[in-house]
Write a protein that holds these residues in place. Structure first.
Motif, PDB file in Angstrom:
ATOM      1  N   LEU A 172       0.857  -1.192   0.000  1.00  0.00           N
ATOM      2  CA  LEU A 172       0.000   0.000   0.000  1.00  0.00           C
ATOM      3  C   LEU A 172       0.888   1.235   0.000  1.00  0.00           C
ATOM      4  O   LEU A 172       1.694   1.424   0.913  1.00  0.00           O
ATOM      5  CB  LEU A 172      -0.917  -0.002   1.231  1.00  0.00           C
ATOM      6  N   THR A 199       0.931   5.332   0.046  1.00  0.00           N
ATOM      7  CA  THR A 199       0.015   6.408   0.443  1.00  0.00           C
ATOM      8  C   THR A 199       0.611   7.806   0.272  1.00  0.00           C
ATOM      9  O   THR A 199      -0.058   8.794   0.537  1.00  0.00           O
ATOM     10  CB  THR A 199      -0.413   6.229   1.905  1.00  0.00           C
ATOM     11  N   TYR A 213      -0.559   9.477  -4.350  1.00  0.00           N
ATOM     12  CA  TYR A 213      -1.428   8.478  -3.714  1.00  0.00           C
ATOM     13  C   TYR A 213      -2.126   9.042  -2.480  1.00  0.00           C
ATOM     14  O   TYR A 213      -3.050   8.431  -1.964  1.00  0.00           O
ATOM     15  CB  TYR A 213      -0.616   7.234  -3.331  1.00  0.00           C
ATOM     16  N   ALA A 214      -1.703  10.212  -2.025  1.00  0.00           N
ATOM     17  CA  ALA A 214      -2.392  10.881  -0.921  1.00  0.00           C
ATOM     18  C   ALA A 214      -3.635  11.624  -1.410  1.00  0.00           C
ATOM     19  O   ALA A 214      -4.498  11.999  -0.610  1.00  0.00           O
ATOM     20  CB  ALA A 214      -1.441  11.866  -0.231  1.00  0.00           C
ATOM     21  N   ARG A 267      -6.398   7.206  -4.870  1.00  0.00           N
ATOM     22  CA  ARG A 267      -5.933   5.842  -4.637  1.00  0.00           C
ATOM     23  C   ARG A 267      -5.375   5.219  -5.911  1.00  0.00           C
ATOM     24  O   ARG A 267      -4.684   4.210  -5.855  1.00  0.00           O
ATOM     25  CB  ARG A 267      -7.083   4.978  -4.100  1.00  0.00           C
ATOM     26  N   GLU A 313      -3.599  -5.522   3.947  1.00  0.00           N
ATOM     27  CA  GLU A 313      -3.336  -4.402   4.857  1.00  0.00           C
ATOM     28  C   GLU A 313      -4.402  -4.184   5.930  1.00  0.00           C
ATOM     29  O   GLU A 313      -4.181  -3.405   6.844  1.00  0.00           O
ATOM     30  CB  GLU A 313      -3.143  -3.117   4.048  1.00  0.00           C
ATOM     31  N   THR A 328      -5.306  -0.768   8.034  1.00  0.00           N
ATOM     32  CA  THR A 328      -4.538   0.301   7.387  1.00  0.00           C
ATOM     33  C   THR A 328      -5.180   0.675   6.061  1.00  0.00           C
ATOM     34  O   THR A 328      -5.334   1.856   5.733  1.00  0.00           O
ATOM     35  CB  THR A 328      -3.075  -0.139   7.171  1.00  0.00           C
ATOM     36  N   TRP A 329      -5.586  -0.347   5.280  1.00  0.00           N
ATOM     37  CA  TRP A 329      -6.271  -0.102   4.010  1.00  0.00           C
ATOM     38  C   TRP A 329      -7.605   0.592   4.256  1.00  0.00           C
ATOM     39  O   TRP A 329      -7.938   1.547   3.558  1.00  0.00           O
ATOM     40  CB  TRP A 329      -6.492  -1.391   3.218  1.00  0.00           C
ATOM     41  N   TYR A 389      -7.093   4.228   4.999  1.00  0.00           N
ATOM     42  CA  TYR A 389      -6.658   4.929   3.795  1.00  0.00           C
ATOM     43  C   TYR A 389      -7.823   5.111   2.828  1.00  0.00           C
ATOM     44  O   TYR A 389      -8.048   6.207   2.304  1.00  0.00           O
ATOM     45  CB  TYR A 389      -5.514   4.147   3.136  1.00  0.00           C
ATOM     46  N   LYS A 444     -10.165   7.803   3.761  1.00  0.00           N
ATOM     47  CA  LYS A 444      -9.605   9.156   3.681  1.00  0.00           C
ATOM     48  C   LYS A 444      -9.360   9.625   2.246  1.00  0.00           C
ATOM     49  O   LYS A 444      -9.530  10.799   1.923  1.00  0.00           O
ATOM     50  CB  LYS A 444      -8.289   9.197   4.480  1.00  0.00           C
ATOM     51  N   VAL A 445      -8.969   8.704   1.359  1.00  0.00           N
ATOM     52  CA  VAL A 445      -8.568   9.071  -0.001  1.00  0.00           C
ATOM     53  C   VAL A 445      -9.552   8.464  -0.996  1.00  0.00           C
ATOM     54  O   VAL A 445      -9.829   7.281  -0.956  1.00  0.00           O
ATOM     55  CB  VAL A 445      -7.125   8.574  -0.293  1.00  0.00           C
TER      56      VAL A 445
END
Length: 149
Positions: free
Chosen positions: A74, A76, A80-81, A84, A134, A137-138, A141, A144-145
């Motif tokens: 992954l 980020t 990628y921030a 995705r 992930e 964590t995935w 993310y 958020k994104v």
């Protein structure tokens, strides 16, 4: 991870670019952009290419890029921030840019087909694999994104 298709994303980009060129020549439907406004497409193509190069280089710093194998890490940071899928977003910008350069409705319809095709052929599987690898964590993310922008 096994993809649903071995048809790689750059091949889809190329196929759609060819289809757009043929459609513009054979069935343009309606002229949308004329000179000099169609030159805005050059900027979109340039941004799409730059986004692909940057995202690819960042991704290669973490692992390998292989649409057939699927993601193994992954990423980020960098673009990628914000998205995705910045490489797919870059391809979409290239297609829309070419559609604007050619200036006909049929080209933009074909360019727009890239998003649902990519979601179905690649992104769904890639995101499922990242969720499996992930976990939380995935999930954080992905919450958020956004997938595209």
């Amino acid at each position: 991870m096994t993809q649903t298709t071995r048809f790689k994303p750059p091949s889809l980009l190329f196929l759609l670019l060819v289809a757009m060129t043929v459609a513009h020549a054979m069935i343009p439907l309606a002229p949308l952009f004329s000179s000099p406004w169609n030159l805005v497409g050059c900027g979109l193509v340039a941004v799409g290419i730059a986004l692909n190069i940057i995202a690819d280089q960042i991704f290669k710093g973490y692992g390998s890029v292989s649409a057939c194998r699927g993601p193994d890490v992954l990423v980020t940071g960098g673009p990628y921030a914000i998205s995705r899928n910045p490489m797919y977003l870059g391809f979409a910008l290239i297609l829309v840019g070419v559609g604007v350069i050619l200036g006909s409705l049929s080209t933009l319809v074909l360019a727009a087909s890239f998003v649902p095709l990519t979601n179905r052929l690649y992104i769904r599987n890639e995101e499922a694999e990242l969720s499996r690898l992930e976990g939380d964590t995935w999930q954080a993310y992905a919450a958020k994104v956004r997938r595209w922008l």
